[in-house]
Design an enzyme around this catalytic site. Structure first.
Site, PDB file in Angstrom:
ATOM      1  N   THR A   1      -6.486  -3.473  11.564  1.00  0.00           N
ATOM      2  CA  THR A   1      -5.948  -3.053  10.289  1.00  0.00           C
ATOM      3  C   THR A   1      -6.729  -3.698   9.155  1.00  0.00           C
ATOM      4  OG1 THR A   1      -3.869  -2.729   9.086  1.00  0.00           O
ATOM      5  CG2 THR A   1      -4.177  -4.860  10.142  1.00  0.00           C
ATOM      6  N   ASN A   2      -6.372  -3.347   7.927  1.00  0.00           N
ATOM      7  CA  ASN A   2      -7.019  -3.892   6.736  1.00  0.00           C
ATOM      8  C   ASN A   2      -5.991  -4.669   5.931  1.00  0.00           C
ATOM      9  OD1 ASN A   2      -9.256  -2.350   7.445  1.00  0.00           O
ATOM     10  ND2 ASN A   2      -9.598  -1.649   5.364  1.00  0.00           N
ATOM     11  N   ARG A   3      -6.459  -5.524   5.055  1.00  0.00           N
ATOM     12  CA  ARG A   3      -5.540  -6.236   4.181  1.00  0.00           C
ATOM     13  C   ARG A   3      -5.192  -5.358   2.995  1.00  0.00           C
ATOM     14  NH1 ARG A   3      -7.353 -12.282   2.922  1.00  0.00           N
ATOM     15  NH2 ARG A   3      -5.305 -12.237   1.935  1.00  0.00           N
TER      16      ARG A   3
ATOM     17  N   PRO B   1      -2.547  -0.087   4.054  1.00  0.00           N
ATOM     18  CA  PRO B   1      -3.623  -0.099   5.052  1.00  0.00           C
ATOM     19  C   PRO B   1      -3.437   1.058   6.024  1.00  0.00           C
ATOM     20  CG  PRO B   1      -1.872  -1.553   5.772  1.00  0.00           C
ATOM     21  CD  PRO B   1      -1.394  -0.925   4.462  1.00  0.00           C
TER      22      PRO B   1
END
Ligand code: C5P
Length: 218
Positions: free
Chosen positions: A29-31, A17
């Site tokens: 944030t992203n997974r 991420p």
């Protein structure tokens, strides 16, 4: 000289991420576990490529023979990718945050009785689109990822032309994918090709993709 199909070739791979700060203790944030991207970097190195792995924050160790560049934000990731060019192939598997916070607070934002703060967001650069743009440093083969929960083929093909890359690895994320060790993907190519790979380990997906890359550019 050592007989491996990617000896003398270079690759840049993004993985994990990005993390976009809100203040010194919080962020967006992203997974993404980074597992698929790390496996691709490892597989390309095993075939002899010189690999630069531009990684956001993940809990994974550096694969053998790979140079890792550690980044946090999308803008840092873009700068690291540009510094790694020219390269023969770019594989952009990172889950880049689409937005970052405009005006990151220099001190911790305190909880206040007036209610939560509002965050102003601004768009991050699209690293895949930038790398795919025509120019002297464009890699001969640029590969993106499309994580979709529905209409995989239509969405992946639309992304292929919107971003200007050559191949898209379409990834059905409606099941268990995030953090898992297995993945089911379809490889879509600009010439209309589509090849579905049944659910298998991320290491196996990576090896297949690396062999396809070697067949194409090796
Ligand atoms: O637009 P979307 O995020 O769905 O596109 C996914 C693909 O684009 C992935 O290959 C991802 O690594 C790449 N990407 C990028 N920079 C962004 C957003 C996505 O490189 N800002």
């Amino acid at each position: 000289p050592d007989g491996r199909p990617l000896t003398g070739r270079s690759a840049v791979v993004t993985a994990g991420p990005t993390f976009e700060p809100i203040d010194p203790v919080r962020g967006l944030t992203n997974r993404s576990s980074g597992k698929q991207g790390y496996a691709i970097a490892a597989a390309l190195a095993e075939l002899g490529a010189k690999v630069t792995l531009v990684s956001g924050p993940v809990a994974l160790s550096v694969p053998a023979g790979v140079e890792r560049v550690w980044v946090e934000t999308a803008r840092e990731m873009q700068a690291a990718v540009e510094a790694a060019l020219p390269a023969d192939v770019a594989v952009m598997s990172a889950a880049v945050a689409d937005w970052r916070v405009d005006g990151v607070a220099s001190g911790k934002i305190k909880k206040a009785p007036g209610g939560p703060p509002s965050l102003a967001l601004i768009e991050n650069p699209d690293i895949l689109a930038a790398v795919s743009a025509p120019g002297p440093k464009r890699p001969g083969l640029v590969i993106g990822f499309a994580a979709e929960t529905a209409d995989l083929e239509a969405n992946a093909r639309a992304k292929l032309s919107r971003k200007g890359c050559d191949w898209i690895v379409g990834n059905d994320v409606s099941g268990e994918v995030f953090g898992a060790d297995a993945n089911a993907v379809t490889l879509f190519t600009r010439d209309g090709g589509a090849e579905a790979w049944p659910r298998q380990s991320k290491a196996e997906v990576a090896r297949k993709l690396a062999v396809r890359i070697a067949d194409h550019i090796g």
